[in-house]
Every structure is written in C-alpha cells, then in structure tokens.
Design a protein around this motif. Structure first.
Motif, PDB file in Angstrom:
ATOM      1  N   LEU A  48      50.784  46.176  40.477  1.00 54.25           N
ATOM      2  CA  LEU A  48      49.383  46.600  40.419  1.00 54.25           C
ATOM      3  C   LEU A  48      48.479  45.634  41.171  1.00 54.25           C
ATOM      4  O   LEU A  48      47.535  46.055  41.848  1.00 54.25           O
ATOM      5  CB  LEU A  48      48.926  46.737  38.967  1.00 54.25           C
ATOM      6  CG  LEU A  48      49.636  47.796  38.133  1.00 54.25           C
ATOM      7  CD1 LEU A  48      49.136  47.761  36.695  1.00 54.25           C
ATOM      8  CD2 LEU A  48      49.471  49.178  38.734  1.00 54.25           C
ATOM      9  N   GLY A  49      48.763  44.341  41.060  1.00 61.36           N
ATOM     10  CA  GLY A  49      47.974  43.348  41.794  1.00 61.36           C
ATOM     11  C   GLY A  49      48.102  43.520  43.292  1.00 61.36           C
ATOM     12  O   GLY A  49      47.121  43.419  44.039  1.00 61.36           O
ATOM     13  N   ARG A 104      43.944  39.488  49.506  1.00 58.13           N
ATOM     14  CA  ARG A 104      45.232  39.881  50.079  1.00 58.13           C
ATOM     15  C   ARG A 104      46.276  38.794  49.862  1.00 58.13           C
ATOM     16  O   ARG A 104      47.443  39.090  49.633  1.00 58.13           O
ATOM     17  CB  ARG A 104      45.086  40.207  51.557  1.00 58.13           C
ATOM     18  CG  ARG A 104      44.359  41.522  51.769  1.00 58.13           C
ATOM     19  CD  ARG A 104      44.268  41.885  53.234  1.00 58.13           C
ATOM     20  NE  ARG A 104      43.638  43.175  53.357  1.00 58.13           N
ATOM     21  CZ  ARG A 104      44.263  44.257  53.805  1.00 58.13           C
ATOM     22  NH1 ARG A 104      45.503  44.185  54.207  1.00 58.13           N
ATOM     23  NH2 ARG A 104      43.617  45.400  53.891  1.00 58.13           N
ATOM     24  N   GLN A 105      45.849  37.524  49.938  1.00 58.77           N
ATOM     25  CA  GLN A 105      46.789  36.429  49.702  1.00 58.77           C
ATOM     26  C   GLN A 105      47.335  36.488  48.274  1.00 58.77           C
ATOM     27  O   GLN A 105      48.544  36.338  48.067  1.00 58.77           O
ATOM     28  CB  GLN A 105      46.122  35.061  49.947  1.00 58.77           C
ATOM     29  CG  GLN A 105      45.748  34.802  51.370  1.00 58.77           C
ATOM     30  CD  GLN A 105      44.371  35.364  51.734  1.00 58.77           C
ATOM     31  OE1 GLN A 105      43.701  36.013  50.950  1.00 58.77           O
ATOM     32  NE2 GLN A 105      43.952  35.111  52.971  1.00 58.77           N
ATOM     33  N   ALA A 106      46.454  36.704  47.310  1.00 55.80           N
ATOM     34  CA  ALA A 106      46.893  36.833  45.927  1.00 55.80           C
ATOM     35  C   ALA A 106      47.779  38.063  45.773  1.00 55.80           C
ATOM     36  O   ALA A 106      48.773  38.037  45.047  1.00 55.80           O
ATOM     37  CB  ALA A 106      45.703  36.906  44.983  1.00 55.80           C
ATOM     38  N   GLY A 107      47.432  39.145  46.474  1.00 54.90           N
ATOM     39  CA  GLY A 107      48.241  40.359  46.432  1.00 54.90           C
ATOM     40  C   GLY A 107      49.668  40.108  46.899  1.00 54.90           C
ATOM     41  O   GLY A 107      50.620  40.646  46.323  1.00 54.90           O
ATOM     42  N   ILE A 108      49.818  39.287  47.912  1.00 52.57           N
ATOM     43  CA  ILE A 108      51.166  38.944  48.390  1.00 52.57           C
ATOM     44  C   ILE A 108      51.926  38.192  47.299  1.00 52.57           C
ATOM     45  O   ILE A 108      53.117  38.448  47.069  1.00 52.57           O
ATOM     46  CB  ILE A 108      51.085  38.131  49.697  1.00 52.57           C
ATOM     47  CG1 ILE A 108      50.603  39.052  50.830  1.00 52.57           C
ATOM     48  CG2 ILE A 108      52.425  37.483  50.045  1.00 52.57           C
ATOM     49  CD1 ILE A 108      50.227  38.340  52.106  1.00 52.57           C
ATOM     50  N   ILE A 112      48.133  35.145  36.634  1.00 53.14           N
ATOM     51  CA  ILE A 112      47.440  35.632  35.433  1.00 53.14           C
ATOM     52  C   ILE A 112      46.231  34.756  35.120  1.00 53.14           C
ATOM     53  O   ILE A 112      45.149  35.257  34.816  1.00 53.14           O
ATOM     54  CB  ILE A 112      48.415  35.695  34.234  1.00 53.14           C
ATOM     55  CG1 ILE A 112      49.393  36.864  34.429  1.00 53.14           C
ATOM     56  CG2 ILE A 112      47.657  35.842  32.920  1.00 53.14           C
ATOM     57  CD1 ILE A 112      50.556  36.867  33.470  1.00 53.14           C
ATOM     58  N   ILE A 113      46.408  33.446  35.228  1.00 54.40           N
ATOM     59  CA  ILE A 113      45.290  32.541  34.970  1.00 54.40           C
ATOM     60  C   ILE A 113      44.168  32.794  35.971  1.00 54.40           C
ATOM     61  O   ILE A 113      42.988  32.787  35.611  1.00 54.40           O
ATOM     62  CB  ILE A 113      45.766  31.075  35.004  1.00 54.40           C
ATOM     63  CG1 ILE A 113      46.657  30.806  33.781  1.00 54.40           C
ATOM     64  CG2 ILE A 113      44.591  30.105  35.041  1.00 54.40           C
ATOM     65  CD1 ILE A 113      47.437  29.509  33.848  1.00 54.40           C
ATOM     66  N   GLY A 114      44.516  33.062  37.219  1.00 56.33           N
ATOM     67  CA  GLY A 114      43.516  33.347  38.239  1.00 56.33           C
ATOM     68  C   GLY A 114      42.784  34.657  38.030  1.00 56.33           C
ATOM     69  O   GLY A 114      41.676  34.843  38.525  1.00 56.33           O
ATOM     70  N   ALA A 115      43.388  35.567  37.299  1.00 58.70           N
ATOM     71  CA  ALA A 115      42.773  36.870  37.023  1.00 58.70           C
ATOM     72  C   ALA A 115      42.717  37.082  35.510  1.00 58.70           C
ATOM     73  O   ALA A 115      43.017  38.164  35.007  1.00 58.70           O
ATOM     74  CB  ALA A 115      43.577  37.976  37.704  1.00 58.70           C
ATOM     75  N   TRP A 116      42.372  36.020  34.786  1.00 57.95           N
ATOM     76  CA  TRP A 116      42.488  35.997  33.324  1.00 57.95           C
ATOM     77  C   TRP A 116      41.826  37.190  32.642  1.00 57.95           C
ATOM     78  O   TRP A 116      42.420  37.816  31.765  1.00 57.95           O
ATOM     79  CB  TRP A 116      41.915  34.696  32.771  1.00 57.95           C
ATOM     80  CG  TRP A 116      42.172  34.543  31.315  1.00 57.95           C
ATOM     81  CD1 TRP A 116      41.267  34.682  30.306  1.00 57.95           C
ATOM     82  CD2 TRP A 116      43.422  34.275  30.687  1.00 57.95           C
ATOM     83  NE1 TRP A 116      41.870  34.491  29.097  1.00 57.95           N
ATOM     84  CE2 TRP A 116      43.201  34.239  29.295  1.00 57.95           C
ATOM     85  CE3 TRP A 116      44.711  34.055  31.165  1.00 57.95           C
ATOM     86  CZ2 TRP A 116      44.220  33.997  28.382  1.00 57.95           C
ATOM     87  CZ3 TRP A 116      45.723  33.808  30.262  1.00 57.95           C
ATOM     88  CH2 TRP A 116      45.482  33.787  28.890  1.00 57.95           C
ATOM     89  N   GLU A 117      40.623  37.527  33.033  1.00 60.89           N
ATOM     90  CA  GLU A 117      39.907  38.620  32.377  1.00 60.89           C
ATOM     91  C   GLU A 117      40.678  39.941  32.454  1.00 60.89           C
ATOM     92  O   GLU A 117      40.704  40.709  31.500  1.00 60.89           O
ATOM     93  CB  GLU A 117      38.530  38.797  33.021  1.00 60.89           C
ATOM     94  CG  GLU A 117      37.668  39.829  32.332  1.00 60.89           C
ATOM     95  CD  GLU A 117      36.310  39.964  32.983  1.00 60.89           C
ATOM     96  OE1 GLU A 117      35.828  41.095  33.097  1.00 60.89           O
ATOM     97  OE2 GLU A 117      35.746  38.932  33.398  1.00 60.89           O
TER      98      GLU A 117
END
Length: 106
Positions: free
Chosen positions: A18-19, A38-42, A80-85
């Motif tokens: 999903l990310g 996009r970097q996080a998506g990778i 997960i920590i980077g997208a905690w919410e």
C-alpha cells in the motif's frame, strides 16, 4: 502453525504494498492521509519483498529466513515510525513476527 504463520506474514507483507502504491499514485489509498515520497515508496516495496522472501525461505525450511525476517522488521518499523499516524498498527505484526523469529532460535 507453520501455515498460519506463513499466511499471517504474507498478509502483513502485502499491506506494505500500500505504501508503494500510494507513493507512485498507482492507487488511491484513503487510509493514508499523509503523502508518501517515492523514495519511501521504494522502501515499502523492499520491505514487502523481504517479508515475502522470508516467508518463502521459512516454508522451504531454509534457516536464512531468520536474518531476512529481522531485516524486514527493521525496515518495516522504520517506515512505520515515519508514517506513524497512518501505519502505527503495523507495529503489532512486527512484534509478533519478531517473537516468532526469536522462538526459532531454539
């Protein structure tokens, strides 16, 4: 138990997609309120690949799944920590996965 573990982790791995899909705008994911680079998506995709690879090694009886699994957990938890919410509940399967990997050392 082996099959249940494999199914549980496969589902968790698929959720990592999903990310990736959100980052590359391949799907409109309403549950992710914050944008994903996009970097996080990778890295979400890499995490998916690592989780699925660990499951496949586990099912094949290859002990390398333990190291690969811990690597997957580490990357997953950083994401997960980077997208905690949006992703905080992904910590629960990561903890379960880590416990099961630790039990594998017996």
């Amino acid at each position: 138990m082996k099959t249940a573990f494999a199914i549980f982790m496969t589902i968790h791995g698929l959720i990592h997609l999903l990310g990736f899909l959100k980052a590359f705008q391949l799907a409109d994911i309403k549950d992710f309120k914050r944008p994903i680079s996009r970097q996080a998506g990778i890295f979400w995709m890499i995490s998916f690949i690592l989780v699925i690879s660990a499951v496949n090694l586990y099912l094949a009886g290859n002990s390398y799944y333990i190291g690969l699994g811990f690597t997957a957990i580490l990357i997953s938890q950083v994401l997960i920590i980077g997208a905690w919410e949006d992703a905080k509940y992904g910590t629960i399967p990561n903890i379960i996965f880590a416990i099961l990997l630790l039990l594998s050392f017996q």
